[in-house]
Design an enzyme around this catalytic site. Structure first.
Site, mmCIF file in Angstrom:
data_model
loop_
_atom_site.group_PDB
_atom_site.id
_atom_site.type_symbol
_atom_site.label_atom_id
_atom_site.label_comp_id
_atom_site.label_asym_id
_atom_site.label_seq_id
_atom_site.Cartn_x
_atom_site.Cartn_y
_atom_site.Cartn_z
ATOM 1 N N THR A 145 0.827 -1.322 -0.030
ATOM 2 C CA THR A 145 -0.004 0.022 0.042
ATOM 3 C C THR A 145 1.060 1.313 -0.038
ATOM 4 O OG1 THR A 145 -1.898 -1.165 1.145
ATOM 5 C CG2 THR A 145 -1.801 1.312 1.514
ATOM 6 N N ASN B 213 -5.424 -9.397 -8.047
ATOM 7 C CA ASN B 213 -5.422 -10.040 -6.384
ATOM 8 C C ASN B 213 -6.798 -10.700 -6.756
ATOM 9 O OD1 ASN B 213 -5.814 -7.044 -6.664
ATOM 10 N ND2 ASN B 213 -6.905 -7.456 -4.947
ATOM 11 N N GLN C 183 1.152 -9.746 -6.246
ATOM 12 C CA GLN C 183 0.658 -11.255 -6.168
ATOM 13 C C GLN C 183 1.430 -11.813 -7.184
ATOM 14 O OE1 GLN C 183 -1.751 -12.543 -4.317
ATOM 15 N NE2 GLN C 183 -2.651 -10.590 -3.433
ATOM 16 N N SER D 39 4.932 -6.973 -1.223
ATOM 17 C CA SER D 39 4.633 -7.006 0.116
ATOM 18 C C SER D 39 5.103 -8.303 0.714
ATOM 19 C CB SER D 39 3.198 -6.829 0.367
ATOM 20 O OG SER D 39 2.903 -7.003 1.678
ATOM 21 N N ALA D 40 5.709 -8.294 1.828
ATOM 22 C CA ALA D 40 6.043 -9.561 2.514
ATOM 23 C C ALA D 40 5.097 -10.506 2.827
ATOM 24 C CB ALA D 40 7.066 -9.075 3.570
ATOM 25 N N HIS D 41 3.957 -9.972 3.337
ATOM 26 C CA HIS D 41 2.905 -10.895 3.928
ATOM 27 C C HIS D 41 2.221 -11.744 2.929
ATOM 28 C CE1 HIS D 41 -1.036 -9.097 3.471
ATOM 29 N NE2 HIS D 41 -0.303 -7.942 3.283
ATOM 30 N N THR E 251 11.509 5.160 11.762
ATOM 31 C CA THR E 251 12.409 4.139 11.934
ATOM 32 C C THR E 251 12.265 2.436 11.388
ATOM 33 O OG1 THR E 251 12.524 5.175 13.945
ATOM 34 C CG2 THR E 251 13.150 2.620 13.991
ATOM 35 N N CYS F 224 -17.734 -5.290 2.064
ATOM 36 C CA CYS F 224 -18.741 -4.478 3.013
ATOM 37 C C CYS F 224 -18.152 -2.925 2.928
ATOM 38 C CB CYS F 224 -18.836 -4.997 4.524
ATOM 39 S SG CYS F 224 -20.368 -4.239 5.287
HETATM 40 C C1 LIG Z 1 -2.384 -6.635 -5.691
HETATM 41 C C2 LIG Z 1 -2.354 -5.896 -4.192
HETATM 42 N N1 LIG Z 1 -1.604 -4.871 -4.041
HETATM 43 C C3 LIG Z 1 -1.597 -4.322 -3.061
HETATM 44 C C4 LIG Z 1 -1.905 -4.692 -1.775
HETATM 45 C C5 LIG Z 1 -1.746 -4.131 -0.409
HETATM 46 O O1 LIG Z 1 -0.793 -4.707 0.158
HETATM 47 P P1 LIG Z 1 -0.212 -4.394 1.797
HETATM 48 O O2 LIG Z 1 -1.235 -5.308 2.484
HETATM 49 O O3 LIG Z 1 1.226 -4.861 1.610
HETATM 50 O O4 LIG Z 1 -0.346 -2.848 2.187
HETATM 51 C C6 LIG Z 1 -2.353 -6.210 -1.902
HETATM 52 C C7 LIG Z 1 -2.877 -6.914 -0.524
HETATM 53 O O5 LIG Z 1 -4.077 -7.222 -0.692
HETATM 54 C C8 LIG Z 1 -2.468 -6.673 -3.169
HETATM 55 O O6 LIG Z 1 -3.089 -7.800 -3.293
#
Ligand SMILES: Cc1ncc(COP(=O)(O)O)c(C=O)c1O
Length: 409
Positions: free
Chosen positions: A73, A159, A196, A216-218, A254, A342
């Protein structure tokens, strides 16, 4: 059924055990601030340098071209707003309002960044509509380009429907446009949200021809709240957040050292296991799609079957409401997601599904099942069995409700 089944890997992934092990010493033992001069700080800095090298290796770039952020994000917001800020900061130029391009089915953090700068009157925006299969056409980008287009942002893998965009071809087009621009004029900057794509696709930034790439790491079995942005050397971009001089003065705040260490390990594991995992996950996805289309009546796959991420299956079920389906699956210990979100207490259909031409009721009746490296065939079998039972039951209920409704009229 006792064990829970998780088919929502596109939403987030569990932290890999190896990643967790790597992170643990950086919580309470090596807890230094990476900007401190003393040995605690230097230990943290060293770990971060290692992680940066791993990320740079993965993207085929220099470590100095990687900055760490709080996630995709932030990387996406920084890309859109930072490039625009750089354009607006130019001196000795009669200001021409810039034009920027994105697609209608980007993640909200990209789409809403474009909408925000448009609302503020900072840029004119063209939103490209994907085709019915969820693919962006190069010819639509060519048509949208103007002499004053300074930014193009197209996601690598969607996504929700998992469709894969022709990033390399777009990169070649951007290169051609820039070669024809006058020397010293503001370039066309090419950004991709690759969040993705990391697990399954080639992310070599030179090959792709991108200037900016977010991740993104998660989503890759790393921790939440940490990500990265690749910034090609020389790309005109300015920071959008004031504070310290961290991350080559591009991102104040930080460092999340523990998270960065986790990201570094997670991306190293993706590199190591990509081929093996992709093969296994693709086979499971094909099995899932085939079984659902065959065994669940009135099921339809959303998005291209071919240009599709190995982990994604997105279906619409006629006369079934997605939220009801999702909740019933959850009661049955199965976690996945739906195409309705929602917002303000009401269910609004997914902007992605609407953008590829689904009717709102089709979008409401959709379900996203995303597979990961821990998914098994037995789990897929159980999910399809439950899907069959639940859709049948929900259709009966909705039929009864409609009959009652019309009998009272
Ligand atoms: C294509 C895409 N972009 C951006 C994001 C946002 O990532 P983050 O949760 O690291 O902010 C996501 C997560 O759902 C995503 O799937």
């Amino acid at each position: 059924m006792s064990k829970k089944i998780y088919l929502d890997y596109a939403a987030t992934t569990p932290v890999d055990k190896e990643v967790l092990q790597e992170m643990l010493p950086y919580f309470s033992q090596n807890f230094g601030n990476a900007m401190s001069i003393h040995s605690f700080g230097q230990t943290a800095l060293q770990a971060m340098d290692e992680a940066r090298k791993n990320v740079a290796d993965f993207f085929g770039c220099s470590p100095a071209e990687i900055i760490f952020t709080s996630g995709a994000t932030e990387s996406n917001n920084l890309s859109v707003k930072g490039v625009l800020k750089s354009y607006c900061a130019q001196k000795n130029r009669d200001f021409i309002k810039p034009h920027i391009i994105t697609s209608l089915f980007e993640h909200h953090c990209v789409l809403d960044s474009f909408r925000a700068v448009e609302r503020e009157g900072l840029a004119e925006v063209t939103y490209i509509r994907p085709d019915r299969n969820g693919l962006i056409k190069i010819s639509d980008i060519e048509k949208a380009l103007r002499a004053n287009t300074i930014l193009l942002s197209i996601m690598y893998v969607n996504n929700e429907i998992g469709t894969v965009q022709p990033i390399e071809k777009i990169g070649k087009l951007v290169k051609k446009i820039n070669a024809a621009r006058e020397e010293n004029s503001f370039p066309l900057v090419f950004h991709t949200d690759a969040t993705q794509a990391i697990n399954y696709f080639d992310c070599n930034v030179s090959k792709l021809g991108v200037d900016l790439l977010s991740m993104s790491a998660h989503k890759i079995y790393g921790p939440k709240g940490v990500g990265a942005l690749y910034i090609r050397k020389g790309t005109p971009i300015k920071k959008i957040q004031e504070g310290g001089d961290q991350e080559y003065k591009m991102r104040a705040g930080t460092h999340n050292v523990t998270g960065i260490v986790g990201l570094g390990k997670a991306i190293e594991l993706v590199k190591k296991n990509k081929e093996k995992d992709s093969k296994k996950i693709t086979a499971l996805r094909d099995y899932l799609i085939e079984k659902v289309l065959k065994e669940v009546p009135k099921a339809k796959l959303n998005g291209s079957k071919i240009k599709r991420s190995p982990n994604n299956a997105n279906f619409s079920f006629d006369s079934v409401e997605g939220e009801g389906l999702l909740l019933s699956l959850d009661i049955n210990q199965i976690a996945c997601s739906t195409g309705s979100a929602c917002s303000s207490g009401a269910l609004s259909p997914s902007h992605v599904l609407l953008s590829i031409g689904l009717r709102p009721e089709e979008a409401h009746g959709s379900l996203r099942l995303t597979i990961g490296k821990f998914t098994t065939k037995a789990e897929i079998n159980m999910v399809v069995k439950k899907l069959k039972e639940i859709t049948e039951r929900l259709r009966k209920i909705s039929g009864t409700v409609l009959k009652e409704y019309y009998s009272k009229k």
